[in-house]
Scaffold this motif. Structure first.
Motif, PDB file in Angstrom:
ATOM      1  N   VAL A  23      -3.040   2.229   6.725  1.00  0.00           N
ATOM      2  CA  VAL A  23      -2.273   2.184   5.408  1.00  0.00           C
ATOM      3  C   VAL A  23      -0.977   2.531   5.191  1.00  0.00           C
ATOM      4  CG1 VAL A  23      -2.467   3.751   3.338  1.00  0.00           C
ATOM      5  CG2 VAL A  23      -4.594   3.365   4.773  1.00  0.00           C
ATOM      6  N   ARG A  47      -3.337  -1.923   4.553  1.00  0.00           N
ATOM      7  CA  ARG A  47      -3.587  -1.846   3.207  1.00  0.00           C
ATOM      8  C   ARG A  47      -2.175  -1.040   3.001  1.00  0.00           C
ATOM      9  NH1 ARG A  47      -9.300   1.476   2.736  1.00  0.00           N
ATOM     10  NH2 ARG A  47     -10.405   0.204   4.050  1.00  0.00           N
ATOM     11  N   MET A  57      -3.709   0.644  -4.597  1.00  0.00           N
ATOM     12  CA  MET A  57      -3.924   0.160  -3.434  1.00  0.00           C
ATOM     13  C   MET A  57      -4.026  -1.160  -3.184  1.00  0.00           C
ATOM     14  SD  MET A  57      -4.407   3.063  -1.586  1.00  0.00           S
ATOM     15  CE  MET A  57      -5.708   2.536   0.041  1.00  0.00           C
ATOM     16  N   GLU A  84      -5.264  -4.395  -0.662  1.00  0.00           N
ATOM     17  CA  GLU A  84      -5.881  -4.833   0.518  1.00  0.00           C
ATOM     18  C   GLU A  84      -5.119  -6.067   1.124  1.00  0.00           C
ATOM     19  OE1 GLU A  84      -8.322  -3.939   2.519  1.00  0.00           O
ATOM     20  OE2 GLU A  84      -9.194  -2.337   1.205  1.00  0.00           O
TER      21      GLU A  84
END
Length: 847
Positions: free
Chosen positions: A641, A704, A735, A737
């Motif tokens: 992340v 991410r 967020m 992806e």
């Protein structure tokens, strides 16, 4: 330009011997040798017998240095000048004194660091290093008499490499040497007791350069295996095979990530006639098939270390005694104890060959050395057993296995930084101990001892129970420390298993350990920085802010890598919250627990519930995290992340990765550049193409992007293609992806945000605290009904999870409108004055 007139001068004088020189020797005659190690560091040797020391010493292991620009002038005085310093020595006058040697600043220009040093001058403001152990101390106060000090005395940390004086002299004249054996270097003594072997470092306030210069001759901080940065479970307890298995299973079932299981001394026989404090034979009653146990724990992605107290040697009842005795020339039938003597190379080789290495082949991953007996070797009285034993175990592991070496043991002097990690001993269970450890941790970086491991929660003494609040604060410190390891003595009252506490305590402990694991890519990257640049993971504030007095005054604050700062809570709460006074350096800082952007250059007073901790991230930072699903650190293909924090317009970070447990990390590794840039309403986050390679490197990885304190964007693309965004209402973060998983391909994420005047600053704390208290209200009155304007306060995070980009600002505006009217709304909920006051205190409400 480097001047070479010295070579001609020395040749004409006939002063050079035929022996090959170490590099960067600027001057040598029949008794004196000066070596330029860096622009700010010189080695000064006086050898009355003319025999200079080229062997490695315990402190200084490097004799070859990178080229340095310096000039040499020879006359009645020898003058060596670098861009930083000027050394003058009166030729032919022998031993260094304040009459024949002076080192000054090379430049007299305004702003340049000015100093003048002569032999005999005393440093006035050393910033200290570390201490052998915390055994017997409550905080920094000794609790009983020992040969090292009296009860009630305050700990005096050893001097470190750094000082506010701006210079440091390290006297290596009496240190032991290595003999140069290419198979396994061994200890030897210096031949000339009257010589001088000094290292002088000039650095002003550039502490980072000084530490890097120190590694040029003292060696680097080795990089521990990646699993070392996970959670270690340890307890002094009479565990059995079944109990160890159940412990590991229960931790997994309760959602606790785990990497290392420590089995204390009861892995071996301890009863008289079969064992004791020292033991080398597995207890077969407790561990009938220890090889199978170790194999199964490895299959569950766990590493295992065993406790050793080697001091009593090998007795006749040990399983491997006959083999050890014969190797040492002793008749096994004599039952003569084989004495532990660290300076005896034959004994140490035998111990590894006959006992320790076979146990590692069975599945022991590394050793916990718990040496608290005689501090010096019985035959070589200047050899410290702690230092030497650490070195022997570490270097044996280097040679015996292809795994990355690691031990944990107490500190024992300069050079010990090459044999990590540290075991700080049996700490007292007290707030005073907790309060001392942040300073103790980060100050050790001044001697490059960057990986202290503490008994989190305390070991013994102090209070004879586990105080949940103290334990949580200790664990929160541990999550932001070099090593995260719990431990306690053999006492039935000192249970730290997380399931013995009530639900909220267990939940906070679990989230604390999980937070440690989410930070693993950042922590590991910073550990690589420690190896490359001599900057420990936990480091004093004055490294980055050397001219600001608060950086020295706020002793418990520290930088956690390059991008984070920690202000540990080390005292009990007052009511619902801990009130913490924190100095924030210049710039802006994002308070991770509350989601608040704070201006620096001042001191702030902030409040923290038990499940909150003062961690501050530099504004605009870009940091790699894992998700909260990671259960161990022995894999290498976890999702990453890329966290982007608010404040500044752009940030960057180099994410480091390697095999995780091999010895080739110096050259076999990879990095990925992470950057962000804000232009107007458009945020660009770039995950660069990975550079480098290493064994078993995965080709694919999921990324991410997580953007804190932002509403959903009105447009989002990855490499020019539209993508869907989700929302994390708990953190008030966007967020994204990233579809592309090929690590060799650059990934460019572009997010366009709508104009809005609605701020998310501080929303995380407000939403979390009020939702928690509204839940508690239900348990006080199960029949309570929330009116609309009050009810929306408890579900704003979820509302943002479900809302689209256009509706999110309105949801937050509605929340803030109700929040500002909280006393009035509570009254409408038919709460009395006492209940209203209690609710407002519980959520730390302010008008």
């Amino acid at each position: 330009m480097k001047t070479t007139i010295l070579t001609l001068f020395a040749a004409l004088a006939g002063l050079f011997s035929a022996k090959a020189e170490v590099s960067n020797v600027a001057y040598r005659d029949h008794q004196v040798r000066f070596t330029v190690i860096s622009e700010g560091t010189v080695r000064l040797e006086y050898a009355p017998d003319g025999q200079f020391t080229d062997n490695k010493s315990f402190m200084a292991v490097n004799r070859e240095y990178e080229p340095v620009d310096y000039n040499v002038k020879c006359g009645s005085w020898i003058e060596i000048t670098t861009p930083v310093l000027k050394l003058r020595y009166k030729k032919g006058t022998g031993k260094f004194t304040d009459q024949n040697l002076i080192i000054t600043a090379a430049s007299t220009k305004k702003g340049a660091f000015q100093f003048a040093w002569k032999p005999g001058m005393k440093q006035q403001q050393n910033l200290k290093g570390t201490f052998r152990t915390l055994d017997g101390y409550d905080g920094d106060v000794r609790t009983f008499d020992t040969p090292e000090g009296k009860k009630g005395e305050h700990m005096e940390l050893e001097d470190g490499v750094l000082a506010r004086d701006g210079w440091t002299l390290i006297d290596d004249s009496k240190s032991l040497l290595f003999d140069g054996d290419p198979q396994w270097e061994w200890v030897t003594e210096r031949k000339c007791p009257d010589g001088q072997d000094w290292y002088f470092l000039a650095y002003g306030t550039d502490y980072k350069r000084a530490l890097k210069d120190y590694t040029r001759f003292a060696g680097k901080m080795p990089l521990p295996p990646r699993y070392a940065f996970g959670y270690w479970w340890s307890r002094y307890w009479l565990y059995s095979d079944k109990e160890v298995r159940n412990l590991a299973k229960d931790l997994r079932n309760y959602g606790f990530p785990l990497d290392v299981l420590v089995i204390d001394m009861d892995w071996h026989y301890t009863e008289e006639g079969r064992g004791g404090w020292t033991g080398w034979t597995w207890n077969k009653e407790l561990f009938p098939n220890y090889r199978r146990l170790l194999q199964d724990l490895h299959a569950d992605n766990l590493k295992v270390t065993l406790n050793l107290h080697p001091a009593d040697g090998v007795n006749y009842y040990e399983e491997k005694y006959p083999e050890v005795a014969r190797a040492m020339g002793v008749d096994p039938a004599s039952q003569q104890c084989i004495e532990w003597l660290g300076s005896d190379k034959r004994l140490m080789t035998t111990m590894f060959d006959k006992i320790l290495n076979p146990m590692m082949a069975d599945g022991v991953d590394f050793w916990w050395l718990d040496w608290q007996q005689h501090l010096y070797d019985r035959k070589l009285p200047t050899l410290k057993n702690t230092w030497w034993t650490s070195r022997c175990f570490f270097t044996n592991m280097q040679q015996y296995t292809d795994k990355r070496p690691m031990i944990y043991h107490r500190w024992s002097g300069l050079g010990n930084h090459r044999y990590q990690v540290g075991f700080s001993g049996d700490t007292s269970i007290s707030w005073a101990s907790l309060d001392f450890q942040p300073y103790f941790n980060h100050t050790a970086s001044n001697v490059l001892y960057g990986y202290w491991s503490h008994d989190l929660g305390g070991h013994m003494h102090g209070i004879n129970r586990i105080d949940p609040e103290m334990y949580i604060r200790w664990m929160q410190l541990g999550a932001m420390s070099p090593i995260m390891r719990t431990h306690s003595t053999k006492n039935a009252q000192l249970k730290k298993e997380p399931w013995v506490f009530d639900y909220n305590i267990t939940l906070t402990l679990r989230n604390t350990v999980r937070q440690r694991y989410t930070m693993a890519p950042y922590i590991y990257s910073m550990a690589r920085r420690a190896y490359d640049d001599a900057l420990a993971l936990c480091r004093p504030m004055y490294y980055d802010y050397p001219t600001v007095q608060e950086a020295y005054d706020y002793k418990n604050e520290y930088m956690f890598g390059d991008q984070m700062m920690v202000s540990p809570i080390t005292s009990p709460m007052s009511g619902h919250y801990s009130v913490q006074k924190t100095w924030l350096p210049e710039g802006e800082w994002f308070e991770l627990a509350t989601g608040t952007l704070l201006k620096g250059g001042c001191t702030v007073e902030r409040t923290y519930a038990m499940d909150e901790y003062p961690i501050f991230v530099k504004a605009g930072a870009v940091i790699p995290f894992y998700t909260d699903k990671v259960q161990h650190l022995q894999g290498n293909d976890e999702d990453v992340v890329v966290a982007v924090f608010p404040g500044a317009d752009g940030g960057s970070f180099s994410m480091y990765e390697d095999n995780g447990d091999d010895q080739q990390y110096d050259t076999e590794y990879a990095t990925t550049a992470l950057t962000s840039r804000m232009e107007g309403n458009e945020l660009t986050v770039t995950v660069g193409a990975r550079q480098g390679s290493y064994k078993d490197m995965p080709a694919q990885r999921r990324f991410r992007v997580k953007v804190y304190n932002r509403f959903l964007p009105i447009a989002a693309t990855v490499n020019g293609k539209p993508v869907h965004c989700s929302y994390c209402g708990e953190d008030f973060a966007v967020m994204v992806e990233v579809p592309e998983t090929d690590c060799s391909v650059e990934k460019v994420v572009k997010l366009t945000f709508a104009d809005t005047e609605v701020s998310l600053d501080g929303m995380k704390a407000r939403a979390h605290r009020i939702a928690k208290e509204m839940e508690a209200m239900k348990y006080r009155d199960a029949g309570v009904v929330f009116h609309r304007q009050f009810g929306i306060l408890g579900s704003v995070s979820e509302a943002l999870d479900y809302a689209d980009a256009a509706d999110q600002p309105m949801a937050v505006s509605d929340f803030m409108a109700s929040y500002q009217r909280l006393p009035e709304l509570l009254k409408a909920q038919k709460q009395n004055e006492e209940q209203i006051e209690a609710f407002l205190k519980a959520v730390d409400w302010k008008e």
